[in-house]
Scaffold this active site. Sequence first.
Site, PDB file in Angstrom:
ATOM      1  N   GLY A  17       0.932  -1.139   0.000  1.00 57.46           N
ATOM      2  CA  GLY A  17       0.000   0.000   0.000  1.00 57.46           C
ATOM      3  C   GLY A  17       0.953   1.164   0.000  1.00 57.46           C
ATOM      4  N   THR A  18       0.877   2.017  -0.961  1.00 57.72           N
ATOM      5  CA  THR A  18       2.092   2.714  -1.348  1.00 57.72           C
ATOM      6  C   THR A  18       1.848   4.076  -1.924  1.00 57.72           C
ATOM      7  OG1 THR A  18       3.375   0.795  -1.956  1.00 57.72           O
ATOM      8  CG2 THR A  18       3.570   2.626  -3.447  1.00 57.72           C
TER       9      THR A  18
END
Lengths: 225, 259
Positions: A17-18
């Site tokens: 998750g970036t």
Amino acid sequence: MDAHLGCDFLDHPVSTGTTIMAVEFNGGVIIGADSRTSTGSYVANRVTDKLTRITDKIYCCRSGSAADTQAIADIVSYSTYFFENQNNRDALVSEVAAEFRKFCYNYRDTITAGIIVAGYDDVNGGQVYSVPLGGMLIRQSCTIGGSGSSFIYGFVRENYKEQMEKEECVEFVKKAVFHAMFHDGSSGGVCRVGIITKDGIERRVFFAPSVDEKPAMTPASVTVR
Amino acid sequence: MMSNNGVNFAPFWHNGPAPGSFYNFPQNNIKSNSAIDEYGFQRNGGPITTGTSIVGVKYDKGVIIAGDKLVSYGNLARYHNVDRVFKINENIILGMSGDYADFQFIKQYIDEIILSDFSADDRIVLKPKDLYTWLTRVLYNRRSRFNPLWLDMVVGGMQGEEPFLGHINIRGRSYTNDVISTGYGTHLALPLLREYSEKGPLNEETAQQLIQKSMEVLFYRDCRGYPKYSQANINANGVTVSDHEVKQNWDLALSIKGY
């Protein structure tokens, strides 16, 4: 979920998750990413390197499932190495991007991978290619990705300029990533930046500013390769 | 109804299709009983990066197809400089709506066909109805294998001297008409287009105006719309693909207060 009593990471796959982004500038490309890998709400790795080498001058930024993107990046990296050996030349950024697309499209129902391919070749200079979830392929001069990117669409639209100078572009990428990290729970840690030109890659790491302060001007570390 | 009171009827048929499950035609051996097969593939997860409506109008000497320059990612207006209308060869233009990745996949095959045409060098080139029929068969085949190419396409062009315009949908159903539209265009543009085209054959100028008006309405009323669009115009003189912007009129807003 409550069967695990607060350990929600036991139910969630490991994801990057970036926040990732890549920008073409005058002389090459700048790539940037945060450094958080999360399993649900647990930070599995707080110092991840999401800027993954395919060749010396072509890198990819990975978002989505950590396992899926690592597997694909390993395959594309090998495939490119073999290609360069057999064809006796460096691979083009577009060729690497097309290889990523091949996997991301054909396995689209099985994997979760949002990838940005960026690098330098001597035919078309600095290039950035976006390969989002469904496996389409599109070239752009500036692109953002990952869960944190939602928060900076406005910032990027306001502040992006074509063909910026190197340092100006680094500032832009760094600020954008920090803004996203601030708002997105799945992004955090440090901001890793890569500057890819005809001479190779220069990597920098920036520490997040205190929540009240403006981001620091000097990087915590500089590596030239 | 539940119990037959001890009376059991013989099955109505043997070895035939079972409603709800995959039927293997006699020569096939496709295993498709579970949601996930042995390679980890599931049925199509649905479209991801999508293009919205396409509008097509036939006029006396040619065809115009138009679509906005946006590829959406769910609700997000993700890529806004994308052409969804293409020149295929001197006789054919194509507009796509639906999943953009699936379109890029099929476009490679279309490009190969055009390339073979060129290599054959026999002065025979693909005509719009050929492409239209080919796409129908491909999409129908994918639909029948429960793994559709998530696309709605509009094929237009010059079939010899006559203008051609057709639509192929995700399930491989196709039809030809003087006016065509996909997506929201079916509801918003098609009634308008049909009203004008049914009066008599259109000329190029009226066709152009109809397209402009349709694109305007689609931008106002389609959440996934975008004010910039590209348009392909084909006639005996060849193909022109051009960019346009919707002339927006929001004056109406000034006269509204409260609810």
